[in-house]
Design a protein around this motif. Structure first.
Motif, short mmCIF file in Angstrom:
data_model
loop_
_atom_site.label_atom_id
_atom_site.label_comp_id
_atom_site.label_asym_id
_atom_site.label_seq_id
_atom_site.Cartn_x
_atom_site.Cartn_y
_atom_site.Cartn_z
N PRO A 29 30.75 50.08 29.53
CA PRO A 29 31.73 49.51 30.16
C PRO A 29 31.05 49.37 31.78
CG PRO A 29 31.64 52.07 29.88
CD PRO A 29 30.73 51.34 29.12
N LEU A 30 31.17 47.85 32.15
CA LEU A 30 30.26 47.59 33.35
C LEU A 30 31.04 47.76 34.64
CD1 LEU A 30 28.53 44.43 31.84
CD2 LEU A 30 27.74 46.86 31.87
N PHE A 31 31.18 49.09 34.97
CA PHE A 31 31.84 49.46 36.38
C PHE A 31 31.30 48.59 37.47
CE2 PHE A 31 29.09 52.89 35.61
CZ PHE A 31 28.50 52.93 36.75
N SER A 32 29.91 48.20 37.38
CA SER A 32 29.21 47.70 38.25
C SER A 32 29.64 46.24 38.60
CB SER A 32 27.80 47.46 37.95
OG SER A 32 27.35 46.98 36.92
N THR A 33 30.27 45.66 37.51
CA THR A 33 30.63 44.22 37.73
C THR A 33 32.17 44.28 38.59
OG1 THR A 33 29.73 43.86 35.64
CG2 THR A 33 31.49 42.31 36.13
N LEU A 34 32.71 45.41 38.40
CA LEU A 34 33.94 45.54 39.13
C LEU A 34 33.68 45.40 40.47
CD1 LEU A 34 37.00 45.76 39.38
CD2 LEU A 34 36.91 47.97 38.71
N LEU A 35 32.80 46.04 41.09
CA LEU A 35 32.16 45.91 42.34
C LEU A 35 32.03 44.57 42.86
CD1 LEU A 35 29.67 48.91 42.80
CD2 LEU A 35 32.06 48.98 43.85
N VAL B 15 44.39 41.29 39.58
CA VAL B 15 44.67 41.69 38.35
C VAL B 15 43.31 41.80 37.56
CG1 VAL B 15 45.94 41.33 36.19
CG2 VAL B 15 46.86 40.37 38.22
N LEU B 16 43.25 43.33 37.04
CA LEU B 16 41.83 43.57 36.44
C LEU B 16 42.15 43.57 34.79
CD1 LEU B 16 40.02 46.81 37.38
CD2 LEU B 16 40.01 45.95 35.06
N SER B 17 41.42 42.88 34.16
CA SER B 17 41.44 43.13 32.59
C SER B 17 40.33 43.54 31.91
CB SER B 17 41.95 41.82 32.08
OG SER B 17 42.25 41.96 30.73
N THR B 18 40.51 44.52 31.19
CA THR B 18 39.08 45.21 30.44
C THR B 18 39.39 45.73 29.28
OG1 THR B 18 37.23 46.59 31.20
CG2 THR B 18 39.26 47.47 31.54
N PRO B 19 38.35 45.79 28.14
CA PRO B 19 38.64 46.28 26.87
C PRO B 19 38.90 47.80 26.77
CG PRO B 19 36.73 44.97 26.78
CD PRO B 19 37.16 45.35 28.33
N PRO C 43 36.89 56.06 32.50
CA PRO C 43 37.00 56.41 34.07
C PRO C 43 36.40 56.05 35.18
CG PRO C 43 36.09 58.23 32.45
CD PRO C 43 36.04 56.93 31.52
N VAL C 44 34.97 55.73 34.86
CA VAL C 44 34.15 55.05 36.17
C VAL C 44 34.92 53.78 36.51
CG1 VAL C 44 31.92 54.83 37.16
CG2 VAL C 44 32.39 56.27 35.16
N ILE C 45 35.36 52.90 35.61
CA ILE C 45 36.03 51.68 35.87
C ILE C 45 37.16 51.92 36.80
CG2 ILE C 45 37.13 49.40 35.19
CD1 ILE C 45 35.26 49.20 32.72
N LEU C 46 38.01 52.91 36.19
CA LEU C 46 39.13 53.47 37.07
C LEU C 46 38.83 53.65 38.48
CD1 LEU C 46 41.49 54.92 34.23
CD2 LEU C 46 41.36 52.25 35.23
N THR D 127 36.27 52.97 40.34
CA THR D 127 36.05 51.79 41.09
C THR D 127 37.08 51.04 41.29
OG1 THR D 127 33.94 51.88 39.71
CG2 THR D 127 34.14 50.04 41.14
N ALA D 128 37.92 50.82 40.50
CA ALA D 128 39.19 50.22 40.80
C ALA D 128 39.94 50.85 42.09
CB ALA D 128 40.18 49.97 39.68
N GLN D 129 39.88 52.42 42.07
CA GLN D 129 40.66 52.84 43.06
C GLN D 129 39.93 52.75 44.46
OE1 GLN D 129 40.60 57.08 43.62
NE2 GLN D 129 43.04 57.03 43.46
N LEU D 130 38.60 52.63 44.59
CA LEU D 130 38.13 52.34 45.81
C LEU D 130 38.33 51.09 46.20
CD1 LEU D 130 35.34 53.57 47.24
CD2 LEU D 130 34.04 52.39 45.77
N LEU D 131 38.48 50.18 45.20
CA LEU D 131 38.65 48.70 45.83
C LEU D 131 40.11 48.34 46.04
CD1 LEU D 131 36.45 47.18 43.12
CD2 LEU D 131 36.35 46.75 45.54
#
Ligand SMILES: NC(=O)c1ccc[n+]([C@@H]2O[C@H](COP(=O)([O-])OP(=O)(O)OC[C@H]3O[C@@H](n4cnc5c(N)ncnc54)[C@H](O)[C@@H]3O)[C@@H](O)[C@H]2O)c1
Ligand SMILES: N[C@H](CO)Cc1c[nH]c[nH+]1
Ligand SMILES: [Zn+2]
Length: 432
Positions: free
Chosen positions: A132-138, A153-157, A166-169, A171-175
């Motif tokens: 899960p590449l949460f760094s890519t979300l940043l 809109v964010l889409s991820t497997p 959870p780290v993707i979520l 990061t999404a919240q931070l953004l």
């Protein structure tokens, strides 16, 4: 790694090829079929592929606010702090990409300017198949926010239990991103492109991914939805001279090999002494990697090439156009001057490509597959449209009008000329 010493012309051409390219047709066929299925069956198709390809049984396709709150609590404090620091660095670097509005008078009374306006609805694809590449979300969320895109809109497997990492979520919240869809691969891209009952359609799709994701974005582009760039399986090309540290170089090569079985890894050196030291280090470090199976597959297709001169190494690299180029050489600045095609360049022995992947501030969403010849990586520009504006006064019309009339008549476009002539006539007797 395949070791090649002083390749001749035919070998040189073969070394320039990305080995996985031959399978592109099958991937395209599969993606086309998934795309059409999502268009016809919408959410039902997304649930079907979540089950078939990600092993997740989903009822809801959207992440709920409760899921976000619960996930954020699971992220360790040290990781939260690291992500906030990376966010700050990315923000700082991308902020420098904002352009001031410059109004120019091209002739007295003719004023032109350009303004950046955010793309209104953007879709961010965040990879999650092998990791899960949460760094890519940043990398995508920071410029989207800086540009001021109103709908993100964010889409991820989904993971096998139907959740999102959870780290993707976090990061999404931070953004401040709240529309989060559990859909990976071609089906996720198809949903963003065309919309479904649960997924809002977007104007432009961003983000890297494996071959299915990349092919799906290219299909979306053919069907009228903009995309950022072809950002497929990761690549690194290292140019190393005799001053390079073999352990550093090996770690850099492995850092991209561990992304996926189709990662592309190339070493160029003009030092016959360094080459065996690096390949031995690669073997040694590989044994210690948790993801050694993936990296081993990638290394099967990778090459270590002995060339004669710095010029030859740069020529090879510019032709190959790698996503990442590491200059592990004594005089990296000189080499950097000669770089004409690469997604992102890392200078000197203490600049690992991993720093750019996570936290130095540059964007890690970069062109692969040779597209660095004609594409840039993601930046603030990717999230805006540059709209031009102009205003013409009476003085301006007197100045530019005759030029337009003459040119329009010469092109046989009488209505164009008249649009000016009528206005010029309206000025007669007004004192203008
Ligand atoms: N170029 C860049 O800027 C950049 C940045 C980060 C990551 N990457 C690359 O992104 C990729 C991420 O790949 P990933 O696989 O981990 O995650 P991913 O999210 O890109 O792909 C996972 C999805 O692929 C689909 N898929 C897998 N096998 C399939 C099949 N046989 N048929 C149809 N669909 C299938 C599934 O739907 C799955 O959800 C890596 O190759 C990595 O190197 C590139
Ligand atoms: N190297 C990838 C781009 O090719 C980006 C990344 C994300 N996480 C670690 N690395
Ligand atoms: Zn990486």
């Amino acid at each position: 790694m395949q070791v090649v010493q002083y390749p001749g012309q035919a070998e040189w051409a073969a070394l320039q090829q990305r080995p996985a390219a031959g399978e592109a047709r099958q991937v395209e066929e599969r993606v086309r079929q998934i795309f059409d299925d999502v268009r016809q069956r919408g959410d039902e198709a997304l649930r079907h592929y979540a089950q078939e390809l990600d092993g997740a049984a989903l009822t809801e396709l959207r992440v709920s606010p409760e899921e976000i709150t619960a996930a954020v609590a699971l992220v360790p404090a040290a990781l939260q702090t690291a992500i906030r620091q990376a966010h700050a660095n990315l923000w700082k670097f991308h902020l420098t990409q904002r352009e001031e509005i410059t109004k120019v008078e091209t002739m007295p009374g003719v004023t032109c300017w350009r303004k950046s306006v955010p793309v209104q609805r953007v879709g961010l694809y965040i990879p999650g198949g092998t990791a899960p590449l949460f760094s890519t979300l940043l990398m995508l969320g920071v410029p989207a926010r800086l540009a001021g895109c109103p709908e993100v809109v964010l889409s991820t497997p989904p993971q096998k239990d139907g959740s999102v990492n959870p780290v993707i979520l976090f990061t999404a919240q931070l953004l401040g991103i709240t529309t989060i869809i559990k859909a990976g691969g071609a089906q996720g891209v198809a949903a963003l492109a065309g919309g479904t009952a649960s997924v809002p359609a977007v104007d432009k799709i961003f983000g890297p991914g494996n071959r299915y994701v990349t092919a799906a974005k290219q299909l979306a582009a053919q069907r009228g939805v903009a995309i950022d760039l072809p950002a497929g399986p990761s690549e690194v090309l290292v140019i190393a001279d005799k001053t390079a540290n073999p352990a550093f170089v090996a770690a850099d090569l492995l850092s991209q090999a561990e992304h996926g079985p189709d990662s592309q890894v190339v070493l160029l050196t003009d030092s016959a002494e360094l080459l065996p030291l690096v390949t031995a280090e690669v073997e040694r470090q590989l044994a210690e990697l948790p993801r050694r199976e993936v990296a081993t597959l990638a290394l099967r297709e990778s090459r270590a090439v002995l060339l004669r001169t710095p010029e030859e190494m740069l020529f090879f690299s510019n032709q190959y156009a790698p996503e990442h180029l590491i200059l592990a050489v004594r005089n990296a600045d000189e080499y950097a001057e000669g770089v004409t095609s690469a997604g992102s360049v890392f200078l000197g022995h203490l600049t690992p490509e991993a720093a750019g992947d996570y936290a130095s501030g540059t964007n890690h969403t970069l062109p692969t597959g040779g597209y660095a010849r004609n594409y840039s990586g993601v930046s603030l520009d990717s999230f805006v449209k540059k709209i031009t504006f102009q205003r013409i006064t009476a003085e301006g019309l007197l100045n530019v009008g005759p030029v337009v009339e003459t040119m329009a008549e010469a092109e046989g476009l009488r209505a164009h000329a008249r649009a000016v002539t009528l206005r010029l006539e309206s000025l007669v007797g007004t004192g203008a």
